[in-house]
Design a protein around this motif. Sequence first.
Motif, mmCIF file in Angstrom:
data_model
loop_
_atom_site.group_PDB
_atom_site.id
_atom_site.type_symbol
_atom_site.label_atom_id
_atom_site.label_comp_id
_atom_site.label_asym_id
_atom_site.label_seq_id
_atom_site.Cartn_x
_atom_site.Cartn_y
_atom_site.Cartn_z
ATOM 1 N N ALA A 1 0.843 -1.205 0.000
ATOM 2 C CA ALA A 1 0.000 0.000 0.000
ATOM 3 C C ALA A 1 0.875 1.251 0.000
ATOM 4 O O ALA A 1 0.575 2.237 -0.688
ATOM 5 C CB ALA A 1 -0.943 -0.009 1.200
ATOM 6 N N LEU A 2 1.978 1.223 0.758
ATOM 7 C CA LEU A 2 2.916 2.349 0.774
ATOM 8 C C LEU A 2 3.577 2.514 -0.592
ATOM 9 O O LEU A 2 3.698 3.636 -1.096
ATOM 10 C CB LEU A 2 3.981 2.149 1.853
ATOM 11 C CG LEU A 2 5.109 3.181 1.860
ATOM 12 C CD1 LEU A 2 4.588 4.563 2.242
ATOM 13 C CD2 LEU A 2 6.220 2.741 2.788
ATOM 14 N N ILE A 3 4.005 1.406 -1.179
ATOM 15 C CA ILE A 3 4.648 1.460 -2.500
ATOM 16 C C ILE A 3 3.688 2.052 -3.525
ATOM 17 O O ILE A 3 4.068 2.887 -4.346
ATOM 18 C CB ILE A 3 5.137 0.060 -2.936
ATOM 19 C CG1 ILE A 3 6.226 -0.445 -1.986
ATOM 20 C CG2 ILE A 3 5.604 0.051 -4.382
ATOM 21 C CD1 ILE A 3 7.434 0.466 -1.866
ATOM 22 N N ASN A 4 2.418 1.647 -3.469
ATOM 23 C CA ASN A 4 1.418 2.197 -4.380
ATOM 24 C C ASN A 4 1.320 3.713 -4.233
ATOM 25 O O ASN A 4 1.369 4.455 -5.223
ATOM 26 C CB ASN A 4 0.062 1.535 -4.125
ATOM 27 C CG ASN A 4 -1.043 2.123 -4.973
ATOM 28 O OD1 ASN A 4 -1.859 2.896 -4.487
ATOM 29 N ND2 ASN A 4 -1.056 1.770 -6.238
ATOM 30 N N LYS A 5 1.219 4.173 -3.000
ATOM 31 C CA LYS A 5 1.105 5.616 -2.736
ATOM 32 C C LYS A 5 2.351 6.359 -3.211
ATOM 33 O O LYS A 5 2.256 7.411 -3.842
ATOM 34 C CB LYS A 5 0.880 5.834 -1.238
ATOM 35 C CG LYS A 5 0.584 7.258 -0.848
ATOM 36 C CD LYS A 5 0.233 7.325 0.638
ATOM 37 C CE LYS A 5 -0.258 8.668 1.075
ATOM 38 N NZ LYS A 5 0.664 9.737 0.990
ATOM 39 N N GLN A 6 3.514 5.804 -2.928
ATOM 40 C CA GLN A 6 4.764 6.445 -3.347
ATOM 41 C C GLN A 6 4.895 6.472 -4.861
ATOM 42 O O GLN A 6 5.375 7.454 -5.430
ATOM 43 C CB GLN A 6 5.960 5.734 -2.713
ATOM 44 C CG GLN A 6 6.082 5.938 -1.223
ATOM 45 C CD GLN A 6 6.192 7.412 -0.884
ATOM 46 O OE1 GLN A 6 7.103 8.101 -1.294
ATOM 47 N NE2 GLN A 6 5.229 7.907 -0.126
ATOM 48 N N ALA A 7 4.467 5.408 -5.516
ATOM 49 C CA ALA A 7 4.552 5.351 -6.984
ATOM 50 C C ALA A 7 3.682 6.424 -7.624
ATOM 51 O O ALA A 7 4.112 7.113 -8.562
ATOM 52 C CB ALA A 7 4.135 3.959 -7.482
ATOM 53 N N VAL A 8 2.472 6.593 -7.115
ATOM 54 C CA VAL A 8 1.568 7.604 -7.655
ATOM 55 C C VAL A 8 2.140 9.000 -7.423
ATOM 56 O O VAL A 8 2.139 9.844 -8.322
ATOM 57 C CB VAL A 8 0.160 7.455 -7.035
ATOM 58 C CG1 VAL A 8 -0.732 8.635 -7.401
ATOM 59 C CG2 VAL A 8 -0.475 6.141 -7.491
ATOM 60 N N GLN A 9 2.671 9.249 -6.221
ATOM 61 C CA GLN A 9 3.263 10.563 -5.924
ATOM 62 C C GLN A 9 4.494 10.823 -6.788
ATOM 63 O O GLN A 9 4.666 11.917 -7.323
ATOM 64 C CB GLN A 9 3.623 10.671 -4.449
ATOM 65 C CG GLN A 9 2.425 10.837 -3.559
ATOM 66 C CD GLN A 9 2.790 10.910 -2.086
ATOM 67 O OE1 GLN A 9 3.913 10.640 -1.683
ATOM 68 N NE2 GLN A 9 1.809 11.265 -1.269
ATOM 69 N N LEU A 10 5.341 9.821 -6.931
ATOM 70 C CA LEU A 10 6.548 9.979 -7.745
ATOM 71 C C LEU A 10 6.191 10.238 -9.196
ATOM 72 O O LEU A 10 6.773 11.105 -9.847
ATOM 73 C CB LEU A 10 7.440 8.739 -7.618
ATOM 74 C CG LEU A 10 8.792 8.807 -8.316
ATOM 75 C CD1 LEU A 10 9.636 9.941 -7.737
ATOM 76 C CD2 LEU A 10 9.515 7.485 -8.183
ATOM 77 N N PHE A 11 5.207 9.516 -9.706
ATOM 78 C CA PHE A 11 4.748 9.742 -11.077
ATOM 79 C C PHE A 11 4.274 11.176 -11.239
ATOM 80 O O PHE A 11 4.622 11.849 -12.205
ATOM 81 C CB PHE A 11 3.614 8.767 -11.430
ATOM 82 C CG PHE A 11 3.059 8.981 -12.810
ATOM 83 C CD1 PHE A 11 3.651 8.374 -13.907
ATOM 84 C CD2 PHE A 11 1.949 9.784 -13.016
ATOM 85 C CE1 PHE A 11 3.149 8.571 -15.189
ATOM 86 C CE2 PHE A 11 1.439 9.989 -14.285
ATOM 87 C CZ PHE A 11 2.039 9.379 -15.378
ATOM 88 N N GLY A 12 3.502 11.652 -10.271
ATOM 89 C CA GLY A 12 2.964 13.010 -10.337
ATOM 90 C C GLY A 12 4.035 14.081 -10.332
ATOM 91 O O GLY A 12 3.901 15.106 -10.991
ATOM 92 N N THR A 13 5.127 13.830 -9.598
ATOM 93 C CA THR A 13 6.178 14.858 -9.521
ATOM 94 C C THR A 13 7.194 14.754 -10.646
ATOM 95 O O THR A 13 7.879 15.723 -10.929
ATOM 96 C CB THR A 13 6.928 14.793 -8.180
ATOM 97 O OG1 THR A 13 7.498 13.502 -8.023
ATOM 98 C CG2 THR A 13 6.011 15.104 -7.019
ATOM 99 N N THR A 14 7.293 13.596 -11.280
ATOM 100 C CA THR A 14 8.321 13.435 -12.304
ATOM 101 C C THR A 14 7.781 13.426 -13.728
ATOM 102 O O THR A 14 8.549 13.625 -14.660
ATOM 103 C CB THR A 14 9.129 12.138 -12.099
ATOM 104 O OG1 THR A 14 8.249 11.016 -12.167
ATOM 105 C CG2 THR A 14 9.863 12.148 -10.777
ATOM 106 N N HIS A 15 6.487 13.210 -13.894
ATOM 107 C CA HIS A 15 5.952 13.126 -15.251
ATOM 108 C C HIS A 15 5.830 14.514 -15.842
ATOM 109 O O HIS A 15 5.273 15.418 -15.231
ATOM 110 C CB HIS A 15 4.589 12.409 -15.267
ATOM 111 C CG HIS A 15 4.302 11.781 -16.577
ATOM 112 N ND1 HIS A 15 3.768 12.481 -17.608
ATOM 113 C CD2 HIS A 15 4.508 10.525 -17.029
ATOM 114 C CE1 HIS A 15 3.635 11.685 -18.656
ATOM 115 N NE2 HIS A 15 4.082 10.486 -18.315
#
Length: 109
Positions: free
Chosen positions: A83-97
Amino acid sequence: MTPGALLLPQYSDLELAINTLVTEFHKAADDGPTMNTTQFQTMISNQLPGFAKTVENEDGLGQVLQQMGVQSGQNISFENFWALINKQAVQLFGTTHKEKSIKCGCMLQ
């Protein structure tokens, strides 16, 4: 090919990343099915240093554990970690895309 050399299957970057997540979880949990909060904080500081400041204090750790679905006094399972990895992946995508018109709605329910 050298005589006696093993033919290893070629894994994709995604397969290797998944293997790394599972391996690091079990390493931090001393090969157990769950880890305690100290093991979790150590793993986060070693493997997710950009996120580590979030769990340095008790308030931050408590918030993260709650978001992961960990009850008070409960150890952290791989499902909680995922669940943490999912949240981090979405946040990272949002900041890097680069294209802000693309939104990631990949949150687990």
